[in-house]
Design an enzyme around this catalytic site. Structure first.
Site, PDB file in Angstrom:
ATOM      1  CE  LYS A 276      -2.812   2.850   3.000  1.00 45.42           C
ATOM      2  NZ  LYS A 276      -3.751   2.978   4.120  1.00 45.42           N
TER       3      LYS A 276
ATOM      4  CG  ASN B 284      -5.825   1.104  11.874  1.00 46.26           C
ATOM      5  OD1 ASN B 284      -4.643   0.948  11.643  1.00 46.26           O
ATOM      6  ND2 ASN B 284      -6.304   0.856  13.071  1.00 46.26           N
ATOM      7  CB  THR B 285      -9.188   5.303  13.204  1.00 45.30           C
ATOM      8  OG1 THR B 285      -7.876   5.549  12.709  1.00 45.30           O
ATOM      9  CG2 THR B 285      -9.363   6.068  14.510  1.00 45.30           C
TER      10      THR B 285
END
Lengths: 270, 72
Positions: A113, A222-223
């Site tokens: 990525k 993610n968060t």
């Protein structure tokens, strides 16, 4: 029995779905990050609950003062879940390339990525550096999944530079604001010949479903999971949302009407 | 009595001294790390894992030793 037959056929109809990036095929359309967790145990539990087959990881200096500290690889098996090394924190193409060469040596990872950021305040990608890095990395044999702006022209530039997937932001990294620009995400999906994943900005399950309903091939987050009050439960919610959004996209939503339309027949009213 | 010659190097931004003749794999092990789980960059060039046990540390070398950690 007829009802069993109906059920089996219905399940078969729903389940035939996968996506492919750089020749690798996946069933799960949810990619999860492994940052911000309270512990490696919690992190591993969320990955399991999310059903993700790919996780993003970062490349960082080893802790020389505590070499025996537990490692991510002790908790999330890279043989079972594909590690997708990122270039988080890189602000130039050269920094990103340096990081990924090390990642390739550390674990043999070629599918990566790329994120080349422009500034710390917005964490917005620097698209000039991003496109340049995509081209250089592709020539070096990397398979580059590119974090990019939600701009159909820039997404196309990334694709032309060799990206194997384009990953427009839904909203700024870590903001949890949801897809801010559904029109341009849809335009990117319509124009892309490579998979499109919304990367960043998802805050809750409906945001993930909304991204999938636009026709994206997947969502990366993610968060939204790590900062939920119960991350494992939220991972399960995200799994369901991505699957639900994908099914709704495949099913093709009804047209919107401006007024009510009854669902029960009007004929035969008593 | 002969003194052991040492080299002055930098590892992840910190100054260290190692005995002359130490290989990169030796340096990694001296730090308590498994050479099979890290990647090493020497003076901005990645050192292939297969040659870590052959390449000797030179005076003035600058090393970055990295691995993968949680990230988004």
């Amino acid at each position: 029995m007829l009802s069993e037959e109906v059920e089996v056929n219905a399940q078969g109809h729903i389940s035939v779905d996968s996506w492919t990036v750089a020749g690798r095929t996946f069933t799960s359309r949810l990619i999860v990050g492994t940052g911000k967790y309270k512990s490696l145990q919690e992190n591993a539990a969320t990955v399991a609950a999310s059903g993700a087959e790919i996780v993003t990881v970062a490349v960082r200096r080893v802790n020389v003062s505590d070499p025996k500290a537990p490692m991510l690889t002790d908790y999330i098996d890279p043989q079972k879940v594909l590690y997708l090394p990122n270039t988080a924190g890189c602000f130039t193409a050269e920094e990103a390339i340096r990081t990924l060469r090390l990642a390739r040596e550390a674990g043999g990872w070629k599918l990566i990525k790329l994120e080349v950021l422009a500034e710390a305040k917005t964490l917005y990608p620097d698209m000039f550096e991003t496109v340049r890095a995509t081209e250089l990395l592709s020539k070096e044999g990397f398979e580059v999944m590119v974090y990019c702006t939600d701009d159909p022209i820039m997404a196309k530039r990334c694709e032309d530079a060799g990206a194997v997937a384009v990953m427009p932001l839904g909203a700024p990294i870590g903001s949890g604001l949801g897809v801010q620009n559904p029109v341009t995400i849809r335009l990117i999906v319509e124009g892309a010949k490579v998979p499109v994943l919304v990367d960043a900005g998802v805050g809750t399950a409906s945001d993930a479903a909304a991204a999938m309903e636009l026709g994206c091939d997947g969502v990366l987050m993610n968060t939204a999971i790590a900062e939920a009050k119960d991350p494992v439960l939220m991972a399960g919610a995200m799994k369901a949302a991505v699957e639900g959004g994908r099914l709704a996209y495949r099913a093709g939503r009804m047209a919107k009407r401006r007024y009510a339309d009854p669902s029960s027949p009007l004929a035969g009213l008593i | 009595m002969s003194e052991i010659e040492t080299h002055s190097i930098s590892v992840n931004g910190e100054h260290r001294r190692v005995d002359a003749g130490t290989t990169i794999a030796g340096l990694v092990q001296e730090l308590g790390l498994d050479p099979g789980r890290v990647a090493v960059e020497r003076n901005l060039e990645v050192v292939p894992r297969s040659s870590l046990a052959e390449v000797q540390v030179e005076d003035g070398d600058d090393y970055e030793i990295v691995y993968v950690v949680g990230g988004g």
